[in-house]
Scaffold this motif. Structure first.
Motif, mmCIF file in Angstrom:
data_model
loop_
_atom_site.group_PDB
_atom_site.id
_atom_site.type_symbol
_atom_site.label_atom_id
_atom_site.label_comp_id
_atom_site.label_asym_id
_atom_site.label_seq_id
_atom_site.Cartn_x
_atom_site.Cartn_y
_atom_site.Cartn_z
ATOM 1 N N VAL A 91 45.655 -0.882 16.949
ATOM 2 C CA VAL A 91 46.059 -2.256 17.254
ATOM 3 C C VAL A 91 45.204 -3.245 16.467
ATOM 4 O O VAL A 91 45.710 -4.229 15.921
ATOM 5 C CB VAL A 91 45.950 -2.532 18.775
ATOM 6 N N ALA A 92 43.895 -2.978 16.405
ATOM 7 C CA ALA A 92 42.997 -3.858 15.650
ATOM 8 C C ALA A 92 43.370 -3.869 14.174
ATOM 9 O O ALA A 92 43.331 -4.916 13.514
ATOM 10 C CB ALA A 92 41.549 -3.400 15.831
ATOM 11 N N PHE A 93 43.750 -2.669 13.636
ATOM 12 C CA PHE A 93 44.146 -2.585 12.224
ATOM 13 C C PHE A 93 45.400 -3.421 11.967
ATOM 14 O O PHE A 93 45.467 -4.168 10.986
ATOM 15 C CB PHE A 93 44.395 -1.122 11.839
ATOM 16 N N PHE A 94 46.390 -3.305 12.853
ATOM 17 C CA PHE A 94 47.621 -4.077 12.682
ATOM 18 C C PHE A 94 47.342 -5.584 12.745
ATOM 19 O O PHE A 94 47.960 -6.365 12.026
ATOM 20 C CB PHE A 94 48.636 -3.701 13.756
ATOM 21 N N LYS A 95 46.410 -5.973 13.615
ATOM 22 C CA LYS A 95 46.091 -7.399 13.745
ATOM 23 C C LYS A 95 45.327 -7.899 12.525
ATOM 24 O O LYS A 95 45.610 -8.983 11.994
ATOM 25 C CB LYS A 95 45.269 -7.647 15.014
ATOM 26 N N MET A 96 44.356 -7.114 12.060
ATOM 27 C CA MET A 96 43.522 -7.538 10.932
ATOM 28 C C MET A 96 44.311 -7.598 9.628
ATOM 29 O O MET A 96 44.054 -8.436 8.773
ATOM 30 C CB MET A 96 42.316 -6.611 10.778
ATOM 31 N N THR A 97 45.284 -6.679 9.469
ATOM 32 C CA THR A 97 46.072 -6.663 8.234
ATOM 33 C C THR A 97 47.215 -7.662 8.263
ATOM 34 O O THR A 97 47.885 -7.869 7.253
ATOM 35 C CB THR A 97 46.656 -5.258 8.002
ATOM 36 N N GLY A 98 47.457 -8.301 9.423
ATOM 37 C CA GLY A 98 48.523 -9.288 9.523
ATOM 38 C C GLY A 98 49.875 -8.702 9.853
ATOM 39 O O GLY A 98 50.877 -9.429 9.946
ATOM 40 N N LEU A 99 49.958 -7.369 10.046
ATOM 41 C CA LEU A 99 51.244 -6.743 10.374
ATOM 42 C C LEU A 99 51.763 -7.228 11.722
ATOM 43 O O LEU A 99 52.976 -7.351 11.919
ATOM 44 C CB LEU A 99 51.093 -5.217 10.385
ATOM 45 N N SER A 100 50.822 -7.515 12.647
ATOM 46 C CA SER A 100 51.254 -7.996 13.969
ATOM 47 C C SER A 100 51.889 -9.375 13.870
ATOM 48 O O SER A 100 52.798 -9.708 14.638
ATOM 49 C CB SER A 100 50.061 -8.039 14.933
ATOM 50 N N ALA A 101 51.431 -10.187 12.901
ATOM 51 C CA ALA A 101 52.020 -11.510 12.705
ATOM 52 C C ALA A 101 53.362 -11.410 11.989
ATOM 53 O O ALA A 101 54.282 -12.201 12.250
ATOM 54 C CB ALA A 101 51.066 -12.389 11.905
ATOM 55 N N LEU A 102 53.488 -10.432 11.080
ATOM 56 C CA LEU A 102 54.749 -10.261 10.350
ATOM 57 C C LEU A 102 55.852 -9.708 11.247
ATOM 58 O O LEU A 102 57.024 -10.059 11.097
ATOM 59 C CB LEU A 102 54.540 -9.321 9.157
ATOM 60 N N PHE A 103 55.479 -8.819 12.172
ATOM 61 C CA PHE A 103 56.462 -8.184 13.062
ATOM 62 C C PHE A 103 56.030 -8.382 14.520
ATOM 63 O O PHE A 103 55.661 -7.425 15.211
ATOM 64 C CB PHE A 103 56.587 -6.694 12.754
ATOM 65 N N PRO A 104 56.044 -9.638 14.999
ATOM 66 C CA PRO A 104 55.494 -9.933 16.334
ATOM 67 C C PRO A 104 56.261 -9.264 17.478
ATOM 68 O O PRO A 104 55.679 -9.004 18.528
ATOM 69 C CB PRO A 104 55.600 -11.461 16.416
ATOM 70 N N LYS A 105 57.557 -9.014 17.297
ATOM 71 C CA LYS A 105 58.359 -8.438 18.382
ATOM 72 C C LYS A 105 58.399 -6.909 18.332
ATOM 73 O O LYS A 105 59.049 -6.274 19.160
ATOM 74 C CB LYS A 105 59.796 -8.982 18.312
ATOM 75 N N SER A 106 57.715 -6.332 17.356
ATOM 76 C CA SER A 106 57.708 -4.883 17.214
ATOM 77 C C SER A 106 56.833 -4.239 18.286
ATOM 78 O O SER A 106 55.703 -4.678 18.526
ATOM 79 C CB SER A 106 57.184 -4.498 15.826
ATOM 80 N N ARG A 107 57.345 -3.164 18.899
ATOM 81 C CA ARG A 107 56.556 -2.456 19.912
ATOM 82 C C ARG A 107 55.426 -1.646 19.274
ATOM 83 O O ARG A 107 54.506 -1.236 19.974
ATOM 84 C CB ARG A 107 57.454 -1.539 20.738
ATOM 85 N N LEU A 108 55.509 -1.434 17.958
ATOM 86 C CA LEU A 108 54.445 -0.727 17.259
ATOM 87 C C LEU A 108 53.389 -1.695 16.748
ATOM 88 O O LEU A 108 52.192 -1.545 17.017
ATOM 89 C CB LEU A 108 55.026 0.074 16.092
ATOM 90 N N PHE A 109 53.823 -2.719 16.000
ATOM 91 C CA PHE A 109 52.879 -3.623 15.359
ATOM 92 C C PHE A 109 52.438 -4.787 16.255
ATOM 93 O O PHE A 109 51.379 -5.359 16.040
ATOM 94 C CB PHE A 109 53.482 -4.207 14.078
ATOM 95 N N GLY A 110 53.252 -5.141 17.238
ATOM 96 C CA GLY A 110 52.968 -6.334 18.045
ATOM 97 C C GLY A 110 52.332 -6.051 19.377
ATOM 98 O O GLY A 110 52.607 -6.733 20.373
ATOM 99 N N ARG A 111 51.446 -5.061 19.413
ATOM 100 C CA ARG A 111 50.880 -4.646 20.703
ATOM 101 C C ARG A 111 49.641 -5.427 21.112
ATOM 102 O O ARG A 111 49.064 -5.158 22.163
ATOM 103 C CB ARG A 111 50.548 -3.145 20.671
#
Length: 648
Positions: A139-159
């Motif tokens: 989760v920290a990796f997805f947040k730091m790389t910006g993937l969570s911002a690119l795919f905010p509704k994703s159950r994988l990246f937006g956790r």
């Protein structure tokens, strides 16, 4: 005897927000068996005395040092005696039924160990920190790389912020926010209190995780909403926030993950610290320079067009002006104007029209004064200078007007004069709020009153259910709700009316002498109080004072050989360099018990009230100086003190 609920609020120098929070809690615990604790971390703003005077039923712990969030909360939790404990931030407002609904939901679901609620900022925008996932390495990796911002509704990246879960639905979550965190006391006895190794940030993540490990659920409860004025993002762009927050995550990893996982996690976190700190620095730099840069470009384009027009239609010679006129002289002209705009507070937020106008006007006069002393061969054209100066005035307003209309860079104009105000409440409360505005010296014009009832009353311009129409017709700058006549739940319900409007929203707490509000989670907001508004508490006045100190010091530098020859010259020389590096100021006041509430200044070389020293007028002179400060005061006092020194 055990209470049903203990509310714990940790406070540090936010007296007025704390008062409003306690007013809302006071209404929310009506009919409940509850106790309220305020733990003050050595505030200097009079928070403790305010609570003791206005809320004698609140139990206060007054620390003599700042113990941090975890330790301060634990102090009260250890002394509390209740079935449930609520950790609540001081910059919050809860609805009248919020605490009852939360306790009821937990009582009907015995497996719930911790509960958080839907939080909004001061204009009704949902705060993402209301529900979060556990910061695992992935989760920290997805947040730091910006993937969570690119795919905010994703159950994988937006956790991390769990955007795939509706803010209006109750769900199990992994992490609760420390701004509103209700827990069972029996669960805390089992899993422990807040970990005091966390000074700030991360302690809510740690406790939420331990609640899960203890076999209990953390729940995001959408059945009620609270206001959280500042929000998690208030200092997110500062390098210090980034460092403290991510170091807290490293501490969490070392505590709860295996050594190999924690090592990898710590590596990525430290890498993130440098990356995010760099990004934070760049973001803050961009935030500061983008507007001056646009001003410069727009004014330069105007000067360029004026000069080319003057060449063709008045000089009738293409290329009449040399290249250095465009590459050197025009940028210098613009720089002079922009410096005066800066000194007059033209880049301070919110933007005040009169400061912009004065800054450009003074800059234009300064240009003409400098131009008159230039050699003839460098005096290219007074006409271009005049037209360019006129264009500069329009350009600075044009830049901000376009940015505001396009909603770029959080641009908001404050005319700095009369605020157009609408009051929402009953007749007596609206009159009280008007008196608050007058006594607080707020320059305002009340456009009308809106009734808190569902029926329009005589003398009112509408009722609360017509708020959207009232905003459209009257276009106010500011709407103030009466905390007595309008319930917190109704205020929050109608906040949707303000989200797309350039209008501030504030609340006047019942019996309070403050009016509080904030436009977003990123802004601390503006506060109206009955206390004196000091000029020396304002950024542009402090900046002008510093510029004055530096200029006087620079003027005195050539006099160093003379100063050394006179008695006391060495002392004057030391003062000169101390002022130059910011350790001292030429004119000011000493911080004593009687002046502790005044804006903080560097130690003065010359005291404001030197001539009144030891008399009954000394404090009055200092107060007037801080309240009505201008650079002229410093110049007058400095000359007077120097004159007295030379005579003696």
């Amino acid at each position: 005897m055990q209470h049903t609920l203990s509310v714990v609020i940790v406070n540090y120098n936010v007296k007025y927000f704390l008062e409003q929070a306690l007013r809302s809690v006071e209404k929310a615990i009506v009919g409940m068996d509850a106790e309220v604790w305020v733990v003050d971390n050595n505030s200097v703003d009079g928070s403790v005395s305010m609570v003791q005077d206005k809320f004698p039923w609140v139990q206060v712990i007054a620390n003599t040092e700042n113990l941090g969030f975890s330790q301060a909360n634990n102090q009260a939790m250890r002394l509390s005696n209740s079935q449930y404990v609520l950790l609540l931030n001081p910059d919050t407002v809860v609805q009248e039924d919020s605490l009852k609904l939360c306790v009821s939901h937990m009582e009907s679901n015995p497996k719930i160990g911790g509960l958080g609620v839907r939080m909004i900022d001061g204009k009704g925008k949902f705060l993402l920190e209301s529900k979060r996932g556990l910061p695992t390495p992935q989760v920290a990796f997805f947040k730091m790389t910006g993937l969570s911002a690119l795919f905010p509704k994703s159950r994988l990246f937006g956790r991390y912020h769990l955007k795939y879960l509706s803010e209006h639905e109750t769900n199990d979550v992994q992490v609760l926010s420390g701004a509103f965190m209700m827990m069972r006391s029996s669960v805390l006895e089992k899993v422990g209190l807040l970990d005091e190794d966390y000074f700030m940030y991360g302690e809510d993540v740690d406790l939420s995780y331990r609640i899960s490990l203890g076999g209990y659920k953390n729940v995001y409860f959408a059945g009620t909403t609270i206001i959280h004025y500042k929000g998690e993002s208030t200092k997110r762009k500062t390098a210090n926030y980034v460092k403290v927050f991510y170091n807290a995550m490293v501490l969490f990893a070392k505590k709860h993950y295996s050594s190999s996982v924690a090592g990898r996690f710590a590596f990525f976190i430290r890498l993130a610290i440098y990356l995010r700190a760099s990004a934070a620095f760049c973001a803050r730099l961009a935030e500061k320079i983008w507007l001056p840069l646009f001003d410069f470009l727009l004014i330069f384009i105007g000067y360029l067009g004026i000069a080319k027009y003057w060449e063709l239609y008045h000089k009738f010679v293409r290329g009449y002006y040399p290249s250095e006129f465009f590459t050197l002289h025009i940028p210098i002209y613009i720089g002079v104007v922009m410096c005066t705009v800066y000194l007059w507070g033209g880049y301070d937020k919110p933007f005040v029209a009169r400061r912009l106008f004065r800054g450009t006007l003074v800059g234009s006069f300064a240009l003409f004064a400098m131009y008159a002393f230039l050699p003839k061969e460098l005096q290219f054209s007074r006409a271009i200078l005049a037209l360019g100066s006129a264009w500069a005035v329009g350009a600075v307003f044009l830049t901000r007007g376009v940015a505001q209309s396009l909603r770029i860079g959080d641009i908001r104009f404050d005319h700095g004069g009369r605020r157009k105000v609408i009051l929402v409440g009953g007749e007596s409360e609206n009159q009280r709020i008007e008196n608050l505005l007058k006594r607080g010296r707020v320059n305002h014009e009340v456009l009308g009153w809106v009734s808190a009832s569902e029926v329009r009353q005589n003398g009112f311009i509408g009722h609360l259910e017509q708020m959207s129409e009232v905003l459209e017709i009257y276009r106010p700058d500011l709407v103030i709700f009466s905390g007595k006549d309008v319930s917190s739940s109704r205020i929050m319900l109608h906040m949707n009316d303000f989200q797309s409007k350039p209008v501030q929203v504030k609340i006047a707490p019942e019996k309070g002498e403050t009016i509080i509000g904030s436009d977003s989670k990123n802004l601390p907001g503006e506060l109206f109080t009955l206390e004196v508004n000091y000029h020396l508490a304002q950024v542009h006045h402090l900046r002008n004072k510093r510029v004055f100190d530096v200029l006087i010091s620079l003027v005195m530098l050539p006099l160093i050989p003379l100063l050394i020859c006179f008695s006391g010259g060495r002392k004057c020389l030391n003062a000169l360099f101390s002022v130059l590096i910011g350790r001292n100021t030429w004119v000011g006041y000493q911080r004593t018990g009687s002046t502790a509430s005044l804006p903080k200044l560097a130690s003065p070389v010359f005291e404001v009230a030197q001539q009144f020293k030891g008399t009954e007028f000394e404090l009055d002179a200092v107060m007037n100086y801080a309240r009505d400060y201008s650079v002229i005061d410093d110049l007058r006092i400095l000359m007077s003190c120097v004159f007295q020194k030379t005579r003696s």
